[in-house]
Design an enzyme around this catalytic site. Structure first.
Site, PDB file in Angstrom:
ATOM      1  N   LEU A  46       0.863  -1.177   0.000  1.00 15.63           N
ATOM      2  CA  LEU A  46       0.000   0.000   0.000  1.00 15.63           C
ATOM      3  C   LEU A  46       0.902   1.231   0.000  1.00 15.63           C
ATOM      4  O   LEU A  46       1.853   1.300   0.778  1.00 15.63           O
ATOM      5  CB  LEU A  46      -0.878   0.035   1.255  1.00 15.63           C
ATOM      6  CG  LEU A  46      -2.290  -0.555   1.197  1.00 15.63           C
ATOM      7  CD1 LEU A  46      -2.979  -0.343   2.539  1.00 15.63           C
ATOM      8  CD2 LEU A  46      -3.120   0.036   0.079  1.00 15.63           C
ATOM      9  N   ASP A  47       0.591   2.205  -0.851  1.00 19.78           N
ATOM     10  CA  ASP A  47       1.365   3.446  -0.857  1.00 19.78           C
ATOM     11  C   ASP A  47       1.267   4.124   0.509  1.00 19.78           C
ATOM     12  O   ASP A  47       0.272   3.962   1.222  1.00 19.78           O
ATOM     13  CB  ASP A  47       0.831   4.396  -1.926  1.00 19.78           C
ATOM     14  CG  ASP A  47       1.094   3.898  -3.338  1.00 19.78           C
ATOM     15  OD1 ASP A  47       2.028   3.087  -3.507  1.00 19.78           O
ATOM     16  OD2 ASP A  47       0.363   4.307  -4.258  1.00 19.78           O
ATOM     17  N   PRO A  48       2.276   4.904   0.878  1.00 22.21           N
ATOM     18  CA  PRO A  48       2.236   5.602   2.180  1.00 22.21           C
ATOM     19  C   PRO A  48       0.982   6.438   2.389  1.00 22.21           C
ATOM     20  O   PRO A  48       0.456   6.507   3.502  1.00 22.21           O
ATOM     21  CB  PRO A  48       3.493   6.480   2.143  1.00 22.21           C
ATOM     22  CG  PRO A  48       4.440   5.723   1.273  1.00 22.21           C
ATOM     23  CD  PRO A  48       3.571   5.117   0.198  1.00 22.21           C
TER      24      PRO A  48
END
EC number: 5.4.99.25
Length: 320
Positions: A46-48
């Site tokens: 998951l992207d930050p």
């Protein structure tokens, strides 16, 4: 003589509700440290700036990671019309603007074009390898990254709401390798405008859903787990947050085996089922069963293949 691995033997899945502005690798490292676990890995980055379900596998559960990664994922996301960024999300700089704001009818009219098996070019800022380097590293260095289109599966895509003219909220059920940022980019182009993802939350990964998700604060008991000392780690609390390995295999057939059969499977030997057991196990399937979870009263035994009447172990769980 083999070196003894540091840490505890912890086995199971933690369905982490990842917070905003925390990277997946960082989130896994924190939970592994808190658990003092020997081994951990996750099933889907998951992207930050994205929140939601980040399934983390510990110990022998890591053997089931590929099965969770191959499952469908559900995302709820917001498209911000009229502004394209270099990263296709909030992290990047403004690259282009447009005065066009699509209405509900226009948006709903294009949704069928982005449902089913479609071709998608991944964003330049992605983890795809280009000549041995990550695309996002090359993009950050100012290089133009040309990625090839690839087929992705979008099982369902619907417009949830339109809070205002600048924003539209969607929900999508997608297969492996689908980029929501690319989906928003391409929908905007089809609508004659530009856009970026202003909010993104993952609500399901394979068999795991929000109902099972737990925040880092709920796991550790503190709001800022970075400030924890080793003496403050509550292993009993952590272990109580884990779900069994077998829950990762909810969509696959299972076979209950006797203790002597479990012993044979764990030693790498196949077991022969009665015709009736094989028939029941194969109900709804034909030919070989490539993945069967063998379980005993003591827990998960092995991932197996059923060939004829023979249940042959492919990956064995060592839970001791």
């Amino acid at each position: 003589m083999a070196r003894r691995k540091k840490g505890r033997k912890v086995h199971g899945w933690l369905i982490l509700d990842k917070g905003y502005d925390v990277g997946s690798t960082e989130a896994v490292s924190r939970m592994r440290w808190f658990a003092d676990a020997q081994k951990a890995g996750h099933a889907g980055t998951l992207d930050p700036l994205a929140t939601g379900i980040l399934p983390i596998a510990f110990g022998e559960a890591t053997k089931t990671v590929p099965f969770v990664q191959d499952g469908l994922k559900t995302y709820r996301f917001t498209a911000r019309w009229g502004v394209r960024t270099t990263t296709d999300d909030l992290e990047g700089e403004v690259a282009e603007e447009s005065d066009v704001r699509p209405d509900r009818a226009a948006i709903e009219a294009i949704l069928p074009d982005f449902t089913g098996t479609i071709e998608q070019v991944p964003p330049q800022f992605s983890a795809i390898l280009v000549n041995g380097e990550r695309a996002y590293d090359l993009a950050r260095d100012g290089e133009e990254v040309k990625l090839k289109p690839r087929e992705v599966d979008i099982e369902d895509l619907r417009l949830v709401e339109m809070p205002d003219a600048d924003h539209a909220v969607f929900e999508a059920v997608v297969g492996k390798g689908t980029y929501v940022r690319a989906l928003v980019r391409d929908m905007a182009e089809k609508l004659g405008t530009v856009a970026h993802v202003s909010a993104l939350r993952r609500t399901a990964v394979g068999p795991f859903t929000e109902d099972q998700a737990i925040t880092a604060e709920e796991v550790t008991g503190v709001a800022d787990d970075v400030r924890l000392t080793p003496e403050q780690r509550d292993h009993e609390r952590f272990d109580g947050c884990l779900v069994p390995i077998g829950e990762a295999m909810a969509e696959y057939p299972k076979e209950k085996v006797a203790p002597f059969e479990a012993s044979r499977l764990r030693s790498g030997q196949g077991i022969v089922l009665t015709p009736n057991r094989a028939k029941v196990l194969r109900a709804g399937h034909s030919g070989e069963l490539e993945t069967v979870l063998a379980e005993s009263d003591e827990g998960e035994v092995a991932l197996c293949r059923l060939d004829g009447l023979t249940l042959a172990p492919q990956k064995v769980f060592q839970l001791g």
